[in-house]
Design a protein around this motif. Structure first.
Motif, PDB file in Angstrom:
ATOM      1  N   ILE A 171       1.036  -1.342  -0.186  1.00 24.57           N
ATOM      2  CA  ILE A 171      -0.066   0.309   0.276  1.00 24.57           C
ATOM      3  C   ILE A 171       0.512   1.190   0.222  1.00 24.57           C
ATOM      4  O   ILE A 171       2.025   1.468   0.542  1.00 24.57           O
ATOM      5  CB  ILE A 171      -0.773   0.058   1.501  1.00 24.57           C
ATOM      6  N   LEU A 172       0.699   2.891  -1.110  1.00 23.42           N
ATOM      7  CA  LEU A 172       1.698   3.364  -1.167  1.00 23.42           C
ATOM      8  C   LEU A 172       0.201   4.031  -0.711  1.00 23.42           C
ATOM      9  O   LEU A 172      -0.763   4.586  -0.582  1.00 23.42           O
ATOM     10  CB  LEU A 172       1.767   4.028  -1.950  1.00 23.42           C
ATOM     11  N   LYS A 173       0.674   5.094   1.036  1.00 23.43           N
ATOM     12  CA  LYS A 173      -0.572   5.818   1.540  1.00 23.43           C
ATOM     13  C   LYS A 173       0.559   7.415   1.567  1.00 23.43           C
ATOM     14  O   LYS A 173       1.171   7.545   2.041  1.00 23.43           O
ATOM     15  CB  LYS A 173      -0.551   5.167   2.748  1.00 23.43           C
ATOM     16  N   ILE A 174      -0.905   8.299   0.898  1.00 26.21           N
ATOM     17  CA  ILE A 174      -0.245   9.231   0.445  1.00 26.21           C
ATOM     18  C   ILE A 174      -1.190  10.657   1.856  1.00 26.21           C
ATOM     19  O   ILE A 174      -2.279  10.756   1.174  1.00 26.21           O
ATOM     20  CB  ILE A 174      -0.229  10.004  -0.577  1.00 26.21           C
ATOM     21  N   ASP A 175      -0.752  10.738   2.498  1.00 24.06           N
ATOM     22  CA  ASP A 175      -1.612  11.841   4.226  1.00 24.06           C
ATOM     23  C   ASP A 175      -1.773  12.845   3.565  1.00 24.06           C
ATOM     24  O   ASP A 175      -2.623  13.481   3.888  1.00 24.06           O
ATOM     25  CB  ASP A 175      -0.856  11.299   5.339  1.00 24.06           C
ATOM     26  N   ASN A 176      -0.514  13.319   3.598  1.00 24.83           N
ATOM     27  CA  ASN A 176      -0.354  14.593   3.080  1.00 24.83           C
ATOM     28  C   ASN A 176       0.512  14.955   2.629  1.00 24.83           C
ATOM     29  O   ASN A 176       1.790  14.138   2.242  1.00 24.83           O
ATOM     30  CB  ASN A 176      -0.319  15.474   4.881  1.00 24.83           C
ATOM     31  N   TYR A 177       0.582  16.052   1.312  1.00 27.01           N
ATOM     32  CA  TYR A 177       2.534  16.383   0.200  1.00 27.01           C
ATOM     33  C   TYR A 177       1.806  18.338   0.374  1.00 27.01           C
ATOM     34  O   TYR A 177       0.870  18.500   0.648  1.00 27.01           O
ATOM     35  CB  TYR A 177       1.477  15.569  -1.152  1.00 27.01           C
ATOM     36  N   PRO A 178       3.190  18.638   0.016  1.00 24.93           N
ATOM     37  CA  PRO A 178       2.990  20.127  -0.374  1.00 24.93           C
ATOM     38  C   PRO A 178       2.394  20.468  -1.019  1.00 24.93           C
ATOM     39  O   PRO A 178       1.924  20.105  -2.426  1.00 24.93           O
ATOM     40  CB  PRO A 178       4.117  20.782  -0.084  1.00 24.93           C
ATOM     41  N   LEU A 179       2.097  21.901  -1.765  1.00 29.43           N
ATOM     42  CA  LEU A 179       1.262  22.086  -2.533  1.00 29.43           C
ATOM     43  C   LEU A 179       2.497  23.163  -4.132  1.00 29.43           C
ATOM     44  O   LEU A 179       1.897  22.653  -4.933  1.00 29.43           O
ATOM     45  CB  LEU A 179       0.357  23.661  -1.842  1.00 29.43           C
ATOM     46  N   THR A 180       3.700  22.690  -3.535  1.00 28.72           N
ATOM     47  CA  THR A 180       4.743  22.991  -4.061  1.00 28.72           C
ATOM     48  C   THR A 180       4.660  21.593  -5.301  1.00 28.72           C
ATOM     49  O   THR A 180       5.266  21.774  -6.424  1.00 28.72           O
ATOM     50  CB  THR A 180       5.587  23.384  -3.747  1.00 28.72           C
ATOM     51  N   LEU A 181       4.454  20.815  -5.115  1.00 30.66           N
ATOM     52  CA  LEU A 181       4.639  19.070  -5.239  1.00 30.66           C
ATOM     53  C   LEU A 181       4.255  19.386  -6.991  1.00 30.66           C
ATOM     54  O   LEU A 181       2.212  19.237  -7.476  1.00 30.66           O
ATOM     55  CB  LEU A 181       3.988  18.221  -4.384  1.00 30.66           C
ATOM     56  N   ARG A 182       5.330  18.463  -7.667  1.00 31.59           N
ATOM     57  CA  ARG A 182       4.828  19.098  -9.315  1.00 31.59           C
ATOM     58  C   ARG A 182       4.472  17.246  -9.768  1.00 31.59           C
ATOM     59  O   ARG A 182       3.712  17.119 -10.209  1.00 31.59           O
ATOM     60  CB  ARG A 182       5.065  19.769 -10.669  1.00 31.59           C
ATOM     61  N   LEU A 183       5.546  16.254  -9.497  1.00 32.35           N
ATOM     62  CA  LEU A 183       5.862  15.419  -9.755  1.00 32.35           C
ATOM     63  C   LEU A 183       6.091  14.425  -8.796  1.00 32.35           C
ATOM     64  O   LEU A 183       7.199  14.647  -8.400  1.00 32.35           O
ATOM     65  CB  LEU A 183       7.035  15.639 -10.961  1.00 32.35           C
ATOM     66  N   PHE A 184       5.640  13.166  -8.620  1.00 32.92           N
ATOM     67  CA  PHE A 184       5.828  12.194  -8.225  1.00 32.92           C
ATOM     68  C   PHE A 184       5.340  10.988  -8.926  1.00 32.92           C
ATOM     69  O   PHE A 184       4.657  10.811  -9.388  1.00 32.92           O
ATOM     70  CB  PHE A 184       3.977  12.204  -7.022  1.00 32.92           C
ATOM     71  N   ASN A 185       6.558  10.128  -8.567  1.00 27.85           N
ATOM     72  CA  ASN A 185       6.924   9.200  -9.546  1.00 27.85           C
ATOM     73  C   ASN A 185       7.470   8.172  -8.228  1.00 27.85           C
ATOM     74  O   ASN A 185       8.143   7.717  -7.664  1.00 27.85           O
ATOM     75  CB  ASN A 185       8.420   9.321 -10.115  1.00 27.85           C
ATOM     76  N   ALA A 186       6.058   6.954  -8.649  1.00 27.81           N
ATOM     77  CA  ALA A 186       6.116   5.651  -7.272  1.00 27.81           C
ATOM     78  C   ALA A 186       6.309   4.661  -8.351  1.00 27.81           C
ATOM     79  O   ALA A 186       6.113   3.260  -8.357  1.00 27.81           O
ATOM     80  CB  ALA A 186       4.964   5.735  -6.351  1.00 27.81           C
ATOM     81  N   SER A 187       6.815   4.513  -9.909  1.00 27.00           N
ATOM     82  CA  SER A 187       7.202   3.677 -10.608  1.00 27.00           C
ATOM     83  C   SER A 187       8.232   2.186 -10.005  1.00 27.00           C
ATOM     84  O   SER A 187       9.083   2.575  -9.244  1.00 27.00           O
ATOM     85  CB  SER A 187       7.519   3.992 -12.395  1.00 27.00           C
ATOM     86  N   GLY A 188       7.796   1.507 -10.302  1.00 24.98           N
ATOM     87  CA  GLY A 188       8.542  -0.335 -10.378  1.00 24.98           C
ATOM     88  C   GLY A 188       8.447  -0.149  -8.909  1.00 24.98           C
ATOM     89  O   GLY A 188       9.739  -0.600  -8.172  1.00 24.98           O
ATOM     90  N   ASN A 189       7.699  -0.221  -7.918  1.00 25.57           N
ATOM     91  CA  ASN A 189       7.619  -0.425  -6.729  1.00 25.57           C
ATOM     92  C   ASN A 189       6.822  -1.804  -6.611  1.00 25.57           C
ATOM     93  O   ASN A 189       6.068  -2.344  -8.405  1.00 25.57           O
ATOM     94  CB  ASN A 189       7.546   0.554  -6.037  1.00 25.57           C
ATOM     95  N   GLN A 190       5.461  -2.046  -5.790  1.00 24.49           N
ATOM     96  CA  GLN A 190       5.222  -3.172  -5.102  1.00 24.49           C
ATOM     97  C   GLN A 190       3.935  -3.112  -4.934  1.00 24.49           C
ATOM     98  O   GLN A 190       3.316  -4.008  -4.271  1.00 24.49           O
ATOM     99  CB  GLN A 190       5.613  -4.587  -4.548  1.00 24.49           C
ATOM    100  N   PHE A 191       3.418  -1.942  -5.380  1.00 22.91           N
ATOM    101  CA  PHE A 191       2.314  -1.527  -4.578  1.00 22.91           C
ATOM    102  C   PHE A 191       0.961  -1.819  -5.539  1.00 22.91           C
ATOM    103  O   PHE A 191       1.100  -2.145  -6.594  1.00 22.91           O
ATOM    104  CB  PHE A 191       1.956   0.481  -4.775  1.00 22.91           C
ATOM    105  N   GLU A 192       0.295  -2.483  -4.710  1.00 19.73           N
ATOM    106  CA  GLU A 192      -1.387  -3.023  -5.102  1.00 19.73           C
ATOM    107  C   GLU A 192      -2.424  -1.610  -4.984  1.00 19.73           C
ATOM    108  O   GLU A 192      -3.108  -1.947  -5.588  1.00 19.73           O
ATOM    109  CB  GLU A 192      -1.590  -4.403  -4.347  1.00 19.73           C
ATOM    110  N   SER A 193      -1.946  -1.243  -3.664  1.00 23.51           N
ATOM    111  CA  SER A 193      -3.067  -0.260  -3.450  1.00 23.51           C
ATOM    112  C   SER A 193      -2.932   1.481  -2.817  1.00 23.51           C
ATOM    113  O   SER A 193      -2.094   1.539  -2.551  1.00 23.51           O
ATOM    114  CB  SER A 193      -3.649  -0.854  -2.555  1.00 23.51           C
ATOM    115  N   ILE A 194      -3.125   1.912  -3.602  1.00 28.35           N
ATOM    116  CA  ILE A 194      -3.026   3.558  -3.841  1.00 28.35           C
ATOM    117  C   ILE A 194      -3.846   4.025  -2.967  1.00 28.35           C
ATOM    118  O   ILE A 194      -5.286   4.375  -3.459  1.00 28.35           O
ATOM    119  CB  ILE A 194      -2.758   4.043  -5.290  1.00 28.35           C
ATOM    120  N   VAL A 195      -3.983   5.022  -1.787  1.00 35.49           N
ATOM    121  CA  VAL A 195      -4.446   5.419  -1.338  1.00 35.49           C
ATOM    122  C   VAL A 195      -3.747   7.467  -1.088  1.00 35.49           C
ATOM    123  O   VAL A 195      -3.110   7.183  -0.361  1.00 35.49           O
ATOM    124  CB  VAL A 195      -4.474   5.250   0.664  1.00 35.49           C
ATOM    125  N   ILE A 196      -5.038   8.159  -1.047  1.00 42.54           N
ATOM    126  CA  ILE A 196      -5.003   9.349  -1.446  1.00 42.54           C
ATOM    127  C   ILE A 196      -5.658  10.166  -0.833  1.00 42.54           C
ATOM    128  O   ILE A 196      -6.158  10.395  -1.027  1.00 42.54           O
ATOM    129  CB  ILE A 196      -4.713   9.780  -2.349  1.00 42.54           C
TER     130      ILE A 196
END
Length: 113
Positions: free
Chosen positions: A63-88
């Motif tokens: 599980i990739l859980k993204i609870d919080n991130y800054p407003l300045t974030l433009r690119l999030f690259n999470a490729s090549g992992n083992q994530f089955e579930s993405i929760v934002i």
């Protein structure tokens, strides 16, 4: 020779933080899951209010859980992992500047925003 080594060590080699995440610029961070730490996670980097580019690699979590991130974030690259579930769950997701979310080469079965 000493000056060249000094320059290389302090300016060209990325800043290592707990051997899991590193950055050459404060706006760009890379976290590599191959390097384990007890109390330092990728979520710590997502709290950086100057973060613009974030690359997350080699995580064996389901599980990739993204609870919080800054407003300045433009690119999030999470490729090549083992994530089955993405929760934002961020409250910023409606006002954020996130333009690229790269999730290729994972095992995604569920994407929940």
């Amino acid at each position: 020779m000493f000056i060249h080594l000094f320059f290389l060590y302090f300016f060209l080699i990325p800043t290592i933080v707990d051997s899991q995440c590193f950055s050459t610029l404060s706006q760009t961070w890379i976290c590599d899951g191959n390097y384990k730490s007890n109390n330092f996670t990728y979520q710590t980097i997502l709290n950086n209010q100057h973060l613009e580019h974030f690359i997350l690699t080699n995580y064996q979590l389901s599980i990739l859980k993204i609870d919080n991130y800054p407003l300045t974030l433009r690119l999030f690259n999470a490729s090549g992992n083992q994530f089955e579930s993405i929760v934002i769950t961020s409250t910023n997701r409606y006002t954020s500047n996130l333009r690229e979310l790269i999730l290729q080469s994972n095992h995604i079965e569920q994407f929940n925003v």
